[in-house]
Design an enzyme around this catalytic site. Sequence first.
Site, PDB file in Angstrom:
ATOM      1  N   HIS A   3      15.576  39.202  21.625  1.00  0.00           N
ATOM      2  CA  HIS A   3      14.496  38.331  22.092  1.00  0.00           C
ATOM      3  C   HIS A   3      15.011  37.151  22.908  1.00  0.00           C
ATOM      4  CE1 HIS A   3      14.233  35.082  18.666  1.00  0.00           C
ATOM      5  NE2 HIS A   3      15.475  35.319  19.008  1.00  0.00           N
TER       6      HIS A   3
ATOM      7  N   GLY B 143      34.327  38.885  20.289  1.00  0.00           N
ATOM      8  CA  GLY B 143      34.172  39.462  21.619  1.00  0.00           C
ATOM      9  C   GLY B 143      32.843  39.095  22.237  1.00  0.00           C
TER      10      GLY B 143
END
Length: 340
Positions: A250, A230
């Site tokens: 990040h 997904g």
Amino acid sequence: MNSPLDTVTPETSAVYLFSEALGYLRAAALRSVAVLGIADRLGDDARPVEQLAEETGADVEFLRRVLRLLVKRGIFHEDAEGRFALAPLGQALRTDSRSSAAWGIRMVTMNHAWHSAFDLVECVRSGRSAAETLFDRSYFQFIEGDRAEADLFHRGMASLSAAARRLALESYRFPETGVVVDVGGATGGFLRDILLTSPGLRGVLFDRDHVVPGAVPEGVGADRWSEVAGDFFESVPSGGDVYVLCYVLHDWNDEDCVRILRTVRAAMETGARLAVFESVVLPERDADDVQMMDVMMLMMQSGRERTADEFGVLFEKSGFRLERVVPAQGVLAVVEAVAV
């Protein structure tokens, strides 16, 4: 430079700065031996450079000169007979190493990484990543359209993060039982490490459908492993006791991080835990590894490395409460939050 600041002269400063500017040659030398597979050819032995050159199709003298540069970096050793061997610091160049760095080195030194580094000054001027300028789209959009690049990226990230993840697991303890959902867990290397260190846990690997491997990893029973494909901007599997994000946030700017975190929070029960494994900016860390990763993020992505307080702000906007930061040996730390 090891000299006290009061002994630095303009001349010693210039020499130091030139050495710093030539640092890219060390990266290029590492890439060369990684691509040629020199470490695998050596194994535990010392061998003449002539044999290595013949087996890899390299020029003898050019290979010798590259290896001698890496000898100075403590990665190889040259004996009195001119034979080369891996030094202890070079062992992870081997692809059979438990924490092999070979593919990670190839990833961070691939062609568009060099181009992006060259254009860093334009990033600083414009506030846009070099990858956006280079590809006219985001880096992730670029690799989604190129299976070879995507494969190199995922193999490289698994390599790059393997040692850091294992060091972090020595400092952070998961519960003895329950379900761990690894969100954006790529091919599942980290989830496998978690399950091997915590045999009472079950794991759910979640990533894009072209990334998840579709196989139970060695050492983990099928009853403890499941995969769901997904998009973490849309939904993630529910029912987990601990949700993991490792080297995910990040990559993204603050707005996108909040979107990801809200999606994760929507799948969690109140009181469930979130463990974020990232290169956290901690004032007590002297090494510049986190700052280098931060500059790589601004070059290649829209993301950044963050402080604990910055994570706290993201959590507060997303339905979490920051609980603690667990430092670890190496570049990673664990930022733990609770769903509220």
